[in-house]
Design a protein around this motif. Structure first.
Motif, PDB file in Angstrom:
ATOM      1  N   GLY A 119     -48.105  14.758  40.465  1.00  0.00           N
ATOM      2  CA  GLY A 119     -48.314  13.330  40.221  1.00  0.00           C
ATOM      3  C   GLY A 119     -47.607  12.827  38.975  1.00  0.00           C
ATOM      4  N   ALA A 120     -47.419  13.722  37.998  1.00  0.00           N
ATOM      5  CA  ALA A 120     -46.783  13.315  36.744  1.00  0.00           C
ATOM      6  C   ALA A 120     -45.316  12.959  36.972  1.00  0.00           C
ATOM      7  N   HIS A 121     -44.668  13.656  37.877  1.00  0.00           N
ATOM      8  CA  HIS A 121     -43.237  13.419  38.116  1.00  0.00           C
ATOM      9  C   HIS A 121     -42.988  12.512  39.315  1.00  0.00           C
ATOM     10  N   ASP A 122     -43.771  12.744  40.389  1.00  0.00           N
ATOM     11  CA  ASP A 122     -43.502  12.028  41.636  1.00  0.00           C
ATOM     12  C   ASP A 122     -44.121  10.634  41.630  1.00  0.00           C
ATOM     13  N   SER A 123     -43.453   9.703  40.969  1.00  0.00           N
ATOM     14  CA  SER A 123     -43.912   8.313  40.946  1.00  0.00           C
ATOM     15  C   SER A 123     -43.575   7.661  42.288  1.00  0.00           C
ATOM     16  N   ALA A 124     -44.044   6.444  42.459  1.00  0.00           N
ATOM     17  CA  ALA A 124     -43.794   5.732  43.719  1.00  0.00           C
ATOM     18  C   ALA A 124     -42.293   5.625  44.001  1.00  0.00           C
ATOM     19  N   ALA A 125     -41.508   5.387  42.953  1.00  0.00           N
ATOM     20  CA  ALA A 125     -40.060   5.239  43.136  1.00  0.00           C
ATOM     21  C   ALA A 125     -39.421   6.555  43.575  1.00  0.00           C
ATOM     22  N   VAL A 126     -39.838   7.650  42.924  1.00  0.00           N
ATOM     23  CA  VAL A 126     -39.300   8.970  43.287  1.00  0.00           C
ATOM     24  C   VAL A 126     -39.648   9.299  44.735  1.00  0.00           C
ATOM     25  N   LEU A 127     -40.897   9.007  45.107  1.00  0.00           N
ATOM     26  CA  LEU A 127     -41.342   9.289  46.478  1.00  0.00           C
ATOM     27  C   LEU A 127     -40.553   8.454  47.486  1.00  0.00           C
ATOM     28  N   GLN A 128     -40.324   7.199  47.102  1.00  0.00           N
ATOM     29  CA  GLN A 128     -39.578   6.290  47.973  1.00  0.00           C
ATOM     30  C   GLN A 128     -38.181   6.845  48.255  1.00  0.00           C
ATOM     31  N   ALA A 129     -37.512   7.304  47.189  1.00  0.00           N
ATOM     32  CA  ALA A 129     -36.173   7.859  47.331  1.00  0.00           C
ATOM     33  C   ALA A 129     -36.188   9.108  48.205  1.00  0.00           C
ATOM     34  N   TYR A 130     -37.198   9.950  47.973  1.00  0.00           N
ATOM     35  CA  TYR A 130     -37.324  11.201  48.726  1.00  0.00           C
ATOM     36  C   TYR A 130     -37.550  10.908  50.210  1.00  0.00           C
ATOM     37  N   ALA A 131     -38.431   9.929  50.474  1.00  0.00           N
ATOM     38  CA  ALA A 131     -38.721   9.542  51.860  1.00  0.00           C
ATOM     39  C   ALA A 131     -37.460   9.049  52.549  1.00  0.00           C
ATOM     40  N   GLY A 132     -36.658   8.285  51.794  1.00  0.00           N
ATOM     41  CA  GLY A 132     -35.421   7.785  52.354  1.00  0.00           C
ATOM     42  C   GLY A 132     -34.481   8.918  52.733  1.00  0.00           C
ATOM     43  N   LYS A 133     -34.425   9.928  51.875  1.00  0.00           N
ATOM     44  CA  LYS A 133     -33.532  11.062  52.108  1.00  0.00           C
ATOM     45  C   LYS A 133     -33.941  11.835  53.378  1.00  0.00           C
ATOM     46  N   LEU A 134     -35.260  11.901  53.624  1.00  0.00           N
ATOM     47  CA  LEU A 134     -35.733  12.628  54.803  1.00  0.00           C
ATOM     48  C   LEU A 134     -35.690  11.762  56.059  1.00  0.00           C
ATOM     49  N   GLY A 135     -35.351  10.487  55.900  1.00  0.00           N
ATOM     50  CA  GLY A 135     -35.310   9.585  57.049  1.00  0.00           C
ATOM     51  C   GLY A 135     -36.700   9.264  57.576  1.00  0.00           C
ATOM     52  N   ALA A 136     -37.645   9.100  56.656  1.00  0.00           N
ATOM     53  CA  ALA A 136     -39.014   8.812  57.086  1.00  0.00           C
ATOM     54  C   ALA A 136     -39.152   7.379  57.562  1.00  0.00           C
ATOM     55  N   ASP A 137     -39.839   7.196  58.673  1.00  0.00           N
ATOM     56  CA  ASP A 137     -40.168   5.860  59.161  1.00  0.00           C
ATOM     57  C   ASP A 137     -41.377   5.381  58.358  1.00  0.00           C
ATOM     58  N   PRO A 138     -41.198   4.338  57.526  1.00  0.00           N
ATOM     59  CA  PRO A 138     -42.267   3.978  56.582  1.00  0.00           C
ATOM     60  C   PRO A 138     -43.596   3.623  57.251  1.00  0.00           C
ATOM     61  N   ASP A 139     -43.558   3.179  58.506  1.00  0.00           N
ATOM     62  CA  ASP A 139     -44.819   2.830  59.175  1.00  0.00           C
ATOM     63  C   ASP A 139     -45.569   4.071  59.635  1.00  0.00           C
ATOM     64  N   LEU A 140     -44.814   5.134  59.986  1.00  0.00           N
ATOM     65  CA  LEU A 140     -45.446   6.331  60.539  1.00  0.00           C
ATOM     66  C   LEU A 140     -45.759   7.376  59.472  1.00  0.00           C
ATOM     67  N   TRP A 141     -44.835   7.515  58.539  1.00  0.00           N
ATOM     68  CA  TRP A 141     -44.881   8.655  57.617  1.00  0.00           C
ATOM     69  C   TRP A 141     -44.919   8.144  56.184  1.00  0.00           C
ATOM     70  N   ARG A 142     -46.068   8.357  55.534  1.00  0.00           N
ATOM     71  CA  ARG A 142     -46.224   7.870  54.157  1.00  0.00           C
ATOM     72  C   ARG A 142     -46.157   9.004  53.156  1.00  0.00           C
ATOM     73  N   PHE A 143     -45.779   8.640  51.961  1.00  0.00           N
ATOM     74  CA  PHE A 143     -45.718   9.593  50.853  1.00  0.00           C
ATOM     75  C   PHE A 143     -46.603   9.087  49.731  1.00  0.00           C
ATOM     76  N   ALA A 144     -47.360   9.983  49.141  1.00  0.00           N
ATOM     77  CA  ALA A 144     -48.240   9.539  48.061  1.00  0.00           C
ATOM     78  C   ALA A 144     -48.460  10.669  47.067  1.00  0.00           C
ATOM     79  N   SER A 145     -48.809  10.294  45.845  1.00  0.00           N
ATOM     80  CA  SER A 145     -49.231  11.283  44.855  1.00  0.00           C
ATOM     81  C   SER A 145     -50.401  10.692  44.088  1.00  0.00           C
ATOM     82  N   VAL A 146     -51.075  11.531  43.322  1.00  0.00           N
ATOM     83  CA  VAL A 146     -52.231  11.092  42.555  1.00  0.00           C
ATOM     84  C   VAL A 146     -51.821  11.054  41.085  1.00  0.00           C
ATOM     85  N   PRO A 147     -51.701   9.860  40.512  1.00  0.00           N
ATOM     86  CA  PRO A 147     -51.206   9.794  39.131  1.00  0.00           C
ATOM     87  C   PRO A 147     -52.166  10.398  38.110  1.00  0.00           C
TER      88      PRO A 147
END
Lengths: 210, 228
Positions: A119-147
């Motif tokens: 959670g310390a490193h994986d902020s919403a922006a980092v997760l967003q970029a990572y999701a994009g790289k994996l080709g995640a469909d934002p409606d189906l596949w979400r990414f989250a961390s606990v700050p």
């Protein structure tokens, strides 16, 4: 003397059997991971109300996010170079299946959720970029961390996820596919190799709602 | 290790003066720092911490008074119940889940350490009484199990403990197999030595029927210190 020895030996044997039986849930499991999976299957674990940050989350907490849909979740972290990569591809395949095989009418929606334990490193922006790289469909596949670090620890403990640092400066954890039901509870834990089984189970769970 | 050395080891473990070092060892092992150090890796947890607790139990058992020992011996004919207790404890504590639970559940950790202490003490109080056959049965079972479990740990592609890495598990497996094999070989060597000596003794005793013969052999096999 022989009688006493026989008596105490019998007690020792019974004690040993009872201890082994308790440890192994009547000789069904030998490892803590096996015990965790069995215990979850027998008694669902309510998800804690921990605050999340991430991509397109329908609610600010984990329990609220999980409610209303059946979720297949896993734990990962974006800086991971090894097993999380195969986790990513597992989820890509699951996403492809969800996109090509539509749900039954009236069934609860099926969602994928990748939870980061960094959670310390994986902020919403980092997760967003990572999701994009994996080709995640934002409606189906979400990414989250606990700050919040304390909340994150509580979450890992509640779900029985153990994260330990390895020799390569990475983290090893008991990676698995966690299935959350529409009431916000963890109901099953599947092995990574049991991707098909996990998907079928989740579908079954989703269609039961109607 | 030969028969003599083994007996000396047993006698040493039972030395009453060593009960205090035994207590000290238990106190040190119970320290959080020692726990952290010994339980940080899977192989140290099982092949270092387990035997150390048992050693402590064995030393402590040496401090028991004669009357206490007699009272215990009444429940331990030929060391059978003692060996059974030790074997049961070792067997149960080899279940991988114990290692994980001991790290997070204080009650399990307490039970584990107590059981190992008891197993060490039971072994100390039973070994000599047990005799060769019971000892062989005990070792045969324990060492075979140690080797098999060691191979399982070393060969498993899955992590059996959530708290430990796969490489650590492999190392533990190799240790378990190596230790079991070594102890088995040492014990066999000791038994062969013992049997050979017994045969020599019976041979000598049979020889007394022919005094001249025996005297000749005695002279050949054990020359007196005075003779050059």
């Amino acid at each position: 003397m022989v009688l006493r020895t026989a008596l105490i030996s019998l007690l020792v044997a019974i004690g040993g059997y009872a201890a082994a039986s308790w440890l192994t849930h009547d000789f069904r499991v030998w490892t803590e991971e096996g015990a965790r999976r069995l215990e979850v299957a027998l008694a669902p674990v309510p998800l804690p109300e921990v605050a999340l940050q991430g991509t397109r989350l329908p609610a600010p907490t984990l329990a609220a996010t999980a409610r209303g849909s059946v979720t297949i979740a896993d734990f990962f972290y974006t800086r991971c170079q090894t097993v999380c990569l195969s986790l990513g591809s597992t989820f890509q395949q699951l996403q492809a299946r969800l996109q090509t095989e539509p749900q039954d009418e009236g069934a609860a929606p099926l969602r994928l959720l990748s939870l980061s334990f960094d959670g310390a490193h994986d902020s919403a922006a980092v997760l967003q970029a990572y999701a994009g790289k994996l080709g995640a469909d934002p409606d189906l596949w979400r990414f989250a961390s606990v700050p919040d670090a304390a909340q994150q620890r509580a979450l890992l403990e509640r779900l029985g996820v153990v994260v330990i640092p390895d020799e390569l400066g990475e983290f090893e954890h008991n990676a698995a596919l966690l299935v959350f039901d529409a009431r916000g509870r963890m109901v099953r834990v599947f092995d990574l190799a049991e991707q098909e089984l996990a998907l079928n189970y989740a579908r079954q769970l989703a269609s039961k709602r109607s | 290790m030969n028969g003599h050395g083994g007996r000396r080891l047993i006698a040493l473990l039972g030395d009453r003066r060593l009960a205090w070092p035994g207590l000290l060892l238990a106190a040190v092992l119970a320290l959080p720092a020692a726990r952290t150090l010994l339980e940080a890796s899977m192989w140290r947890h099982m092949v270092l911490q387990y035997p150390l607790w048992m050693l402590s139990g064995a030393l402590l058992a040496g401090g028991l008074s004669g009357r206490m020992r007699e009272r215990l011996a009444r429940w331990n004919a030929s060391g059978i119940s003692g060996l059974l207790l030790a074997g049961t404890v070792i067997t149960v504590l080899m279940i991988p889940r114990v290692l994980d639970l001991a790290l997070v559940a204080p009650a399990v950790e307490l039970a584990k350490c107590g059981a190992l202490l008891a197993a060490g003490a039971a072994l100390r109080l039973s070994w000599r009484q047990a005799g060769l056959v019971a000892q062989g049965f005990f070792l045969g079972n324990m060492l075979l199990m140690g080797a098999v479990v060691g191979q399982l740990y070393a060969q498993s592609p899955l992590r059996l403990c959530n708290a430990y890495l796969l490489g650590d598990q492999e190392r533990l497996g190799q240790w378990l197999t190596a230790i079991s094999t070594t102890v088995a070989l040492l014990w066999l060597a000791q038994v062969f030595w013992w049997v050979a000596r017994r045969d020599a003794d019976t041979g000598r005793m049979a020889g007394t029927q022919a005094p001249q013969d025996a005297a000749a052999r005695e002279g050949a096999s054990a020359p007196s210190p005075q003779s050059p």
